[in-house]
Structure formats: structure tokens, C-alpha cells
Design a protein around this motif. Structure first.
Motif, PDB file in Angstrom:
ATOM      1  N   SER A 354       0.992  -0.885   0.033  1.00 54.26           N
ATOM      2  CA  SER A 354       0.450   0.414  -0.335  1.00 54.26           C
ATOM      3  C   SER A 354       0.803   0.913  -0.234  1.00 54.26           C
ATOM      4  O   SER A 354       1.086   2.491  -0.734  1.00 54.26           O
ATOM      5  N   ASN A 355       1.659   1.363   0.736  1.00 56.78           N
ATOM      6  CA  ASN A 355       3.163   2.198   0.548  1.00 56.78           C
ATOM      7  C   ASN A 355       2.791   2.698  -0.325  1.00 56.78           C
ATOM      8  O   ASN A 355       3.198   3.867  -1.099  1.00 56.78           O
ATOM      9  N   VAL A 356       4.375   1.561  -1.213  1.00 56.53           N
ATOM     10  CA  VAL A 356       4.693   2.012  -1.753  1.00 56.53           C
ATOM     11  C   VAL A 356       4.083   1.702  -3.861  1.00 56.53           C
ATOM     12  O   VAL A 356       3.380   3.056  -4.086  1.00 56.53           O
ATOM     13  N   ALA A 357       2.334   1.619  -3.842  1.00 57.67           N
ATOM     14  CA  ALA A 357       1.582   1.945  -4.417  1.00 57.67           C
ATOM     15  C   ALA A 357       0.928   3.542  -4.557  1.00 57.67           C
ATOM     16  O   ALA A 357       0.524   3.492  -5.499  1.00 57.67           O
ATOM     17  N   SER A 456       9.202   2.717   2.948  1.00 58.31           N
ATOM     18  CA  SER A 456       9.487   1.483   2.253  1.00 58.31           C
ATOM     19  C   SER A 456      10.821   1.918   1.284  1.00 58.31           C
ATOM     20  O   SER A 456       9.932   2.815   0.646  1.00 58.31           O
ATOM     21  N   GLN A 457      11.552   1.220   0.950  1.00 58.93           N
ATOM     22  CA  GLN A 457      12.648   1.588  -0.230  1.00 58.93           C
ATOM     23  C   GLN A 457      12.301   0.285  -0.893  1.00 58.93           C
ATOM     24  O   GLN A 457      12.691  -0.635  -0.611  1.00 58.93           O
ATOM     25  N   ARG A 458      12.969   0.750  -1.983  1.00 59.79           N
ATOM     26  CA  ARG A 458      12.851  -0.661  -3.566  1.00 59.79           C
ATOM     27  C   ARG A 458      13.528  -0.105  -4.877  1.00 59.79           C
ATOM     28  O   ARG A 458      13.546   0.806  -5.436  1.00 59.79           O
ATOM     29  N   GLN A 459      14.042  -1.077  -5.111  1.00 55.55           N
ATOM     30  CA  GLN A 459      15.528  -0.874  -6.147  1.00 55.55           C
ATOM     31  C   GLN A 459      14.235  -1.026  -7.175  1.00 55.55           C
ATOM     32  O   GLN A 459      13.798  -2.839  -7.153  1.00 55.55           O
ATOM     33  N   VAL A 469      11.623   5.584  -2.392  1.00 57.91           N
ATOM     34  CA  VAL A 469      11.363   5.524  -1.180  1.00 57.91           C
ATOM     35  C   VAL A 469      10.064   6.289  -1.071  1.00 57.91           C
ATOM     36  O   VAL A 469       9.914   7.379  -1.162  1.00 57.91           O
ATOM     37  N   ALA A 470       9.261   5.405   0.088  1.00 54.57           N
ATOM     38  CA  ALA A 470       7.474   5.359  -0.005  1.00 54.57           C
ATOM     39  C   ALA A 470       7.794   5.811   1.477  1.00 54.57           C
ATOM     40  O   ALA A 470       8.293   4.900   2.733  1.00 54.57           O
ATOM     41  N   VAL A 471       6.931   6.591   1.747  1.00 56.17           N
ATOM     42  CA  VAL A 471       6.422   7.172   3.422  1.00 56.17           C
ATOM     43  C   VAL A 471       4.775   7.346   3.421  1.00 56.17           C
ATOM     44  O   VAL A 471       4.202   7.907   3.228  1.00 56.17           O
ATOM     45  N   LYS A 472       5.060   6.793   4.347  1.00 56.02           N
ATOM     46  CA  LYS A 472       3.180   7.167   4.783  1.00 56.02           C
ATOM     47  C   LYS A 472       2.908   6.121   6.553  1.00 56.02           C
ATOM     48  O   LYS A 472       4.196   5.990   7.193  1.00 56.02           O
ATOM     49  N   CYS A 492       0.813  10.033   1.962  1.00 61.14           N
ATOM     50  CA  CYS A 492       1.754   9.843   1.535  1.00 61.14           C
ATOM     51  C   CYS A 492       2.774  10.770   1.115  1.00 61.14           C
ATOM     52  O   CYS A 492       3.008  12.040   1.030  1.00 61.14           O
ATOM     53  N   ALA A 493       4.295  10.000   0.573  1.00 61.67           N
ATOM     54  CA  ALA A 493       5.853  11.092   0.256  1.00 61.67           C
ATOM     55  C   ALA A 493       6.403  10.422  -0.062  1.00 61.67           C
ATOM     56  O   ALA A 493       6.352   9.105   0.254  1.00 61.67           O
ATOM     57  N   GLY A 494       7.433  10.432  -0.162  1.00 58.08           N
ATOM     58  CA  GLY A 494       8.366   9.885  -0.651  1.00 58.08           C
ATOM     59  C   GLY A 494       9.343  10.280  -2.008  1.00 58.08           C
ATOM     60  O   GLY A 494       8.686  11.965  -2.401  1.00 58.08           O
ATOM     61  N   PHE A 495      10.183   9.274  -2.093  1.00 53.94           N
ATOM     62  CA  PHE A 495      10.663  10.206  -3.268  1.00 53.94           C
ATOM     63  C   PHE A 495      10.961   8.827  -4.789  1.00 53.94           C
ATOM     64  O   PHE A 495      10.748   7.681  -4.460  1.00 53.94           O
TER      65      PHE A 495
END
Length: 550
Positions: A354-357, A456-459, A469-472, A492-495
């Protein structure tokens, strides 16, 4: 040997007229029949891409929205979202058109995974999906996240099996007086697989198995509501192994828990051939949790009674039953805001997805408007209802992987963002997820603010995709709000970090908030435009300084 390569947009589209034979008692298309049609359509889409025969591995995240009635025509669309080496995810969408208003309504959505059926001894590797639209790109990106959930499903089940001994006292501790015993909801059905139940490979048609599971689960749920339950969702139909013509399939269902206006039913499926049937040697081929609700004659949702779990269900092997009980206890604890470790592990992947999506959907939204441009910084805004979103693009002269490493470590945030007063790691969930506790300085006339956030971080899976880099905000009972701070929420925030070259990248920062929350208080690139630019400049300076030392 590579096979396939169809475009995502091509897919398969199938129309079906709903006849009385497909309907339930109320004249609506039965969920079981719909599942059979969805599986058949999705399999065709998978085989169209692969160029060889495919079999169903799972169908998950199934939601049932609108009912289709006798005489209506439904449209089932299925397309491959992403192809991995030997498996692929297929997105399924079912719609019905209202004959009076001509409005198209969604009946159901789901995702299915298919694997190629080997031909001879040659190894088959699927070709990538050709992406044609923005939606194709979005689903292609999110398919990787959904795959993480599926791959973790088996491990979660095994972990719960190992932890089941810790949960033995749960049933004894449950003493609610008016609770109904789950023994009353236990249903068992046995089906013999006949030729009409088989697919074109000679295995039992997976859609038929799902339909049988829905039937036995519906009977189980009806024991509590004394009405005809309506299937609303299924977490996952996971096929652990095949069954064949002549097999005896034993379906065991029992109510796991009730939640005011809904009920969850667990279904366990075992297969036996003739020899296994005599020796009582079962093969576990499927398990699923189905959510139902029920309505009265006026269309109002019925309230389900509380249930009292039993210590043993005769149709389940004891250790599997205790595993299910452990999972149900954890589900109940989660609903009551009393988290327990096994449930946190099983729910982890869904929260992370959910965070990344959410961040991926936000980045893909159309209608972003540029509001400021300054050298290597661009600021964009997006308004939708009472939700305001911010995007800041920064050109940075360091490799994308290094930028990702620095920005995903929030303990470094105070070095460039003055609105991060303190930041500590509360829990390292796994190598890709951490939960942080953050405090922000007080504004004039206001308390300082604090946040509990999941990062949550994803390569990327391929060079054209960004680092994420997802933030909630999340809630932890171990970190309740205090009178010293005003607890705030990040929706929802992130890079997203895109590689330009070996020495430069584009860093895109996103933050979504309701209009009632000042951007200053949302924990990043805050306040007025000048403050946002100042914070972005500090971020660039921090990244490039760190890059120069590497």
C-alpha cells in the motif's frame, strides 16, 4: 528459448450473457460461476502472451463490487501486466452495462498469476510485456510489489505453523457469553473430478475448484446469518499443487471470525487419488479466506453474532488448524488494535505494498501544474478535491544508487531538512522497511509535532524504472500520542529517483496532504515556496557533498 511478447494493451476481452443457469437464488450471477469465467479469460490472456500452455498459480486481491443479473451481459477483460522469467501477472476487470442508464459498472477486479507449462526439456523464458499506455506502465510497476506479497505468502504460512504452539491457550481464554461456537459453521463437501471439470491439460480446472470453494464457504457463512451471504472479497486462492481427473477433492470450511457486518470463512482443500483415498494420504492443494456480508429484505446489512473458536476441527489436520487459529487470533488482535507478532508478519507485505503503490499512483496522476522553476529545481502542485499534492524535481550530480542510499536513511534527514528535529528507528521490519519516530520543532502558538512513519525502499528491476522511497504514517500501540506533541499524519510522501548517467540523477519528491494540513506540518519540503526551494537546495547540497566524498 524465449516465447511471447504481446503488448499489454492487447489482452483478451470476453462477453458473457447471464442466464438462469449461472444465477443464484436471487437472480444474480453467482460468484462461483464468475470466478470460472475470470480464470478462463485470464488463462487465455496468459497463453496469448506466452505462446504456450499456462496453468493457474494463484488468484488474489479479488473484490466484488456490483452484481450482474439474469439477462445482462458482462464483459471480462484480462491483460498481462508483467512477465517474469516463467510466470506472469494478469489483471482482470469485469464490468456490466446498465441497460436503462447505459452506465458501465465494475462487477469485479482481481489479479492472477500464471506459469508456463514446460514443453519437452527446453527451458522457456517469457519476453517482456510491451507497454502501450500510462496505465500499462503503472500496473507493470506495481506488479513487482504484488509479486513480493505472493512470494511471501508461503513463508508466512510456514512461520505461523512454527508459532502455532504459542497460540494454544487462545480458545480457552475466549469466554464471551453470547458467542456462537464455530462448530456450528463447519461444512465439508466431497467432489469427484469428472471430465467436464478438467482443463485442456487434463488437470482439474482451477476456476472449478474456486467455484466449489465459494459454494462450501457460502454454506458455512449462512449458518451464522440465516440468510444467503454475498461474497465481497477473497485474499488469495493459492494453488499449492495440481489435482487430476478421478481425484476426490475434500473441501472443509469454517467461520474464522465475524466483524459486525461481515464474516470471514476459511476453506481448506485436499486431494486424493484412489490409492491415497484408501491410505488417507491427503495432498493439500488450496486454502483461502473469503469475506461475506448479508442483507435483509430491505437491502440493509445484517449484523453477525460474535463467534467462539473451538480447539479442534475434525476435518483439518490438527497442526494446520492451530496455524489457522493463530492467524485468526492475530487478525482479531489487529482489528482490536492489539497487534501480535505473527499477524504483523502476515500483514507486513500488504502495508508495504500500500505504501509503495500509493506513491506510484500519486506520481502517475495527470494534471500536475508547475508553480516554480529555479535552476535545478522545479516545484509542481496537484489538487483533487480537498487533497493537495506537492512534487519537487531536483537535478543532482551524483549516481542514482548513492542518492537512493542517502535518502532512504531517514536518520540523516536532520542534516538537510530543518523541519526534522529528531529521528530514530523504532523497528527494522526487514532490509527494505523501517519504522521511524520523527519530531518537528514547534511553530509559534503550536505544540511541536511528531510522526510515526513507515519507510519502504525499492530498487528498480530494470534501468528505466526509478528507485523508490515511500513514506506513510502508521499506528503502533507501543508508541501512543503524548501530551507533549501533536501527533500528525503523512498520507503519502517519498522519493522517486531516476538515473540520468553514471554521475547524475533526477530526484523527485512527493507529498500528499489534505487542504486542512499546512504543508509545513507534513514533515518535508514545507511552508511557502521560498522555504520549499531552500529545503530542496539543502538536499542537493547534502547529496552532492556526500557524493564528493565517495
Amino acid at each position: 528459448m524465449e516465447r511471447g511478447g504481446a503488448a499489454a494493451g492487447s489482452g483478451v476481452r470476453m462477453c458473457r450473457a447471464v442466464s438462469p443457469a449461472h444465477a443464484n437464488h436471487g437472480g444474480e450471477l453467482s460468484a462461483g460461476q464468475l470466478l470460472k469465467w475470470m480464470d478462463a479469460t485470464a488463462c487465455l490472456a496468459a497463453e496469448k502472451h506466452a505462446g504456450v500452455s499456462c496453468v493457474t498459480a494463484s488468484m488474489d486481491d479479488i473484490q466484488f463490487e456490483e452484481a450482474a443479473r439474469v439477462g445482462q451481459v458482462i464483459t471480462i477483460k484480462a491483460k498481462v501486466n508483467r512477465a517474469f522469467k516463467t510466470s506472469m501477472e494478469v489483471g482482470i476487470k469485469v464490468t456490466v452495462q446498465d441497460v436503462l442508464t447505459n452506465v458501465e459498472k465494475i462487477v469485479s477486479v482481481a489479479y492472477a498469476t500464471y506459469v508456463v507449462k514446460p514443453v519437452g526439456v527446453g527451458k522457456i523464458e517469457l519476453e517482456p510485456v510491451k507497454l502501450l499506455s500510462t496505465e500499462d506502465h503503472l500496473e507493470h510497476t506495481l506488479a513487482t510489489e504484488r509479486r513480493r506479497i505472493r512470494l511471501g505468502y508461503q513463508q508466512v504460512f510456514q512461520n505461523l505453523m512454527q508459532d502455532s504452539n504459542k497460540e494454544r491457550d487462545y480458545c480457552d481464554a475466549f469466554k464471551e457469553e453470547d458467542a456462537v461456537s464455530t462448530d456450528l459453521t463447519h461444512v465439508q463437501s466431497i467432489e469427484v473430478v469428472q471430465p467436464p471439470h478438467a482443463n485442456h491439460h487434463g488437470n482439474t480446472f482451477s476456476g472449478q475448484i474456486m467455484a466449489w470453494m465459494e459454494t462450501v464457504a457460502s454454506i458455512s457463512a449462512s449458518r451464522l446469518c440465516r440468510s444467503c451471504p454475498i461474497l465481497k472479497s477473497v485474499n488469495m486462492f493459492k494453488f499449492w499443487g495440481p489435482s487430476f481427473m478421478g481425484d476426490r477433492l475434500v473441501f472443509s470450511a469454517i467461520v474464522n471470525n465475524t466483524f459486525q457486518n461481515s464474516v470471514e470463512v476459511g476453506v481448506h482443500v485436499e486431494a486424493y487419488n484412489c490409492e491415497e483415498w484408501i491410505k488417507d494420504q491427503a495432498r493439500h492443494i488450496n486454502s483461502a479466506f473469503l469475506i461475506f456480508n448479508a442483507e435483509n429484505d430491505n437491502g440493509e446489512l445484517l449484523t453477525f453474532p460474535r463467534i467462539k473458536p473451538t480447539t479442534k476441527v475434525s476435518s483439518y489436520p490438527q497442526e494446520q488448524d492451530e496455524c489457522i487459529r493463530a492467524m485468526i487470533k492475530c487478525m482479531l488482535s489487529a482489528v482490536e488494535d492489539k497487534p501480535s507478532d505473527p499477524w504483523e508478519r502476515s500483514n507486513q507485505a500488504y502495508v508495504s505494498y500500500s505504501n509503495v503503490a500509493t506513491l506510484t499512483h500519486l506520481a502517475a496522476k495527470p494534471g500536475w501544474e508547475i508553480t516554480s522553476t529555479l535552476d535545478d529545481i522545479k516545484i509542481w502542485t496537484h489538487e483533487e478535491g480537498d487533497v493537495v499534492s506537492l512534487k519537487v524535481e531536483m537535478q543532482v550530480k551524483i549516481p542514482s544508487q548513492l542518492a537512493f542510499s542517502l535518502l532512504s536513511d531517514f536518520t540523516c534527514r536532520q542534516q538537510w531538512d530543518k523541519h526534522f528535529l529528531t529521528c530514530e528507528v523504532l523497528q527494522a521490519v526487514n532490509e527494505d522497511e523501517k519504522i521511524y519516530y520523527v519530531t518537528s520543532p514547534a511553530m509559534t502558538g503550536h505544540k511541536p509535532r511528531d510522526f510515526v512513519i513507515l519507510v519502504s525502499q525499492r530498487q528498480p528491476c530494470k534501468p528505466s524504472e526509478p528507485y523508490i522511497v515511500a513514506v506513510k504514517s502508521v499506528t503502533l500501540t507501543s508508541m501512543p500520542p503524548s501530551s507533549e506533541y501533536c501527533r500528525s499524519e503523512i498520507l503519502c510522501a517519498g522519493f522517486q529517483i531516476y538515473s540520468h548517467s553514471n554521475s547524475s540523477c533526477l530526484v523527485c519528491y512527493f507529498n500528499q496532504m489534505t487542504s486542512g494540513v499546512t504543508p509545513y506540518l507534513a514533515a518535508s519540503f514545507t511552508g511557502l515556496s521560498d522555504s520549499i526551494e531552500d529545503t530542496a537546495l539543502e538536499c542537493i547540497k547534502f547529496l552532492e557533498l556526500k557524493g564528493s566524498k565517495c
